[in-house]
Design an enzyme around this catalytic site. Sequence first.
Site, mmCIF file in Angstrom:
data_model
loop_
_atom_site.group_PDB
_atom_site.id
_atom_site.type_symbol
_atom_site.label_atom_id
_atom_site.label_comp_id
_atom_site.label_asym_id
_atom_site.label_seq_id
_atom_site.Cartn_x
_atom_site.Cartn_y
_atom_site.Cartn_z
ATOM 1 N N GLU A 267 -5.684 -7.603 -1.623
ATOM 2 C CA GLU A 267 -6.478 -7.455 -0.407
ATOM 3 C C GLU A 267 -7.845 -6.911 -0.755
ATOM 4 O OE1 GLU A 267 -4.846 -5.128 2.759
ATOM 5 O OE2 GLU A 267 -2.836 -6.015 2.591
ATOM 6 N N GLU B 298 0.785 -1.239 0.000
ATOM 7 C CA GLU B 298 0.000 0.000 0.000
ATOM 8 C C GLU B 298 0.820 1.295 0.000
ATOM 9 O OE1 GLU B 298 -2.939 -0.390 3.090
ATOM 10 O OE2 GLU B 298 -4.069 -1.861 1.920
#
Length: 507
Positions: free
Chosen positions: A319, A199
């Site tokens: 995810e 991320e």
Amino acid sequence: MLLFRRLRRALGVVAAVLVLPLAGVHTAQAADTASAPGAGYWHTSGRQILDAAGQPVRIAGINWFGFETANYVVHGLWSRDYKSMIDQMRSLGYNTIRLPYSDDIFKSGTVPNSIDFSSGKNADLQGLNSLQIMDKLVAYAGQDGLKVILDRHRPDASAQSALWYTAAVPESTWIANLKALAARYAGQSTVIGIDLHNEPHDPACWGCGDVATDWRLAAERAGDAVLSVNPDLLIFVEGVQTYAGVSGWWGGNLMGAGQYPVRLTVPDRVVYSAHDYATSVAQQPWFSDPSFPANMPGVWDKYWGYLFQQNIAPVWVGEFGTTLASTVDQKWLAALVSYLRPTSTYGADTFSWTFWSWNPDSGDTGGILKDDWQTVDTVKDGYLASIKAAGFPSTGTGGGGDGGGGSTAACTAAYTVTSDWGTGFNADVTVKNSGTSALKSWQVKWTWSGAQQITNMWNATYTQSGAGVTAVNADHNGSVGVGGSASFGFGGAPGGGSAPSLSCTAT
């Protein structure tokens, strides 16, 4: 408006448009293919991931976190043996494990903690450091026919970082540790690749040309470093938060990858990775759009889906998750699953994915397991049923093949009542491969001693005639490696009956 993703916290311890297949792109595996897909190391071709034999494969997996926290090991080992959890993942139809870690696990003073060794649990993990425990998980996952993706989740156990480096963990350390992992698992095709950094977000940019903040350039440096010691690995590259003034989820914005692709010295190794979440993680403007959820395919197209649709590169949703507490989240998950394309229709010509998470202690999503670390959230797991895919050949000794030279297919079955409230009950059945060759299919039979009737069953199909029941594997869990297991569960009524004797047959 700046869009962001709230940092997940671990608790308890420190309507969709389906694009048509592209002309010339492989679809579902041909019926006469000699071997099961997934063997060996993988590579890419256009939007597909292919195995060593050139067969398309679909990653359909689960995140099991903990190595990136101050426990320095996957969570849940305080409750269960790691092998039983990997067996359960396999039996539920997950074929890949994404293992987040932090660079702390490479430090000599790091000691994994919160592992229960009582009653023989996790016995072979005693005295091991974090990397040695990771070795054990990788080995057993491969024996069970699962693949592993290693995810550099954080520079240290304290928090995620916007950039791939911090003052305490410079880029040189990040790359050195990536190379160490790549070398550690060289020759072990259970580990198919590394997710370079979790991320990236503002001020990380894509294609801006600033060496200090351009994530695309950093991914090229790190990817080439990994491939210099293990050229067989896939390189998973997440997006950023903001591109050309358009913001989204942390790691979920791949709008720049079409114009500015990640270029590596070894071809056909890049898989782009997006993250996507629901309102239990954070609000986003698209959730309040009057057309929701019909607007969601357009959102996904813009941020990352175009890479797949235009045959640029494979896309893995590394995810996605939710507590499912709100109606909005339920609609979001149903739409996303449809967008990811059902396996029964498209085979492996699909998006790949790993759900967040296996763990119940993810504060803003929960997990596939409930808080007891045993019971499956069958509602949440059920949403994923259409996009699950077959497991892969086992890397364990004698496992994963069709057998030969006197090998036999055999199985045993064990029955456990998990709850009984008098008027009804739930039970689990574990099927274990007790033979010397991998199983292709299995069935379990029993006869009730009373008037019990099955009311519903998951991870198997059944027929019942009078007191006799026959349960047959589902598509995703019929293949069981030598020494491995699969499981299914059911509800029945009335309760109070004794456990029946089971017979198990396999091919």
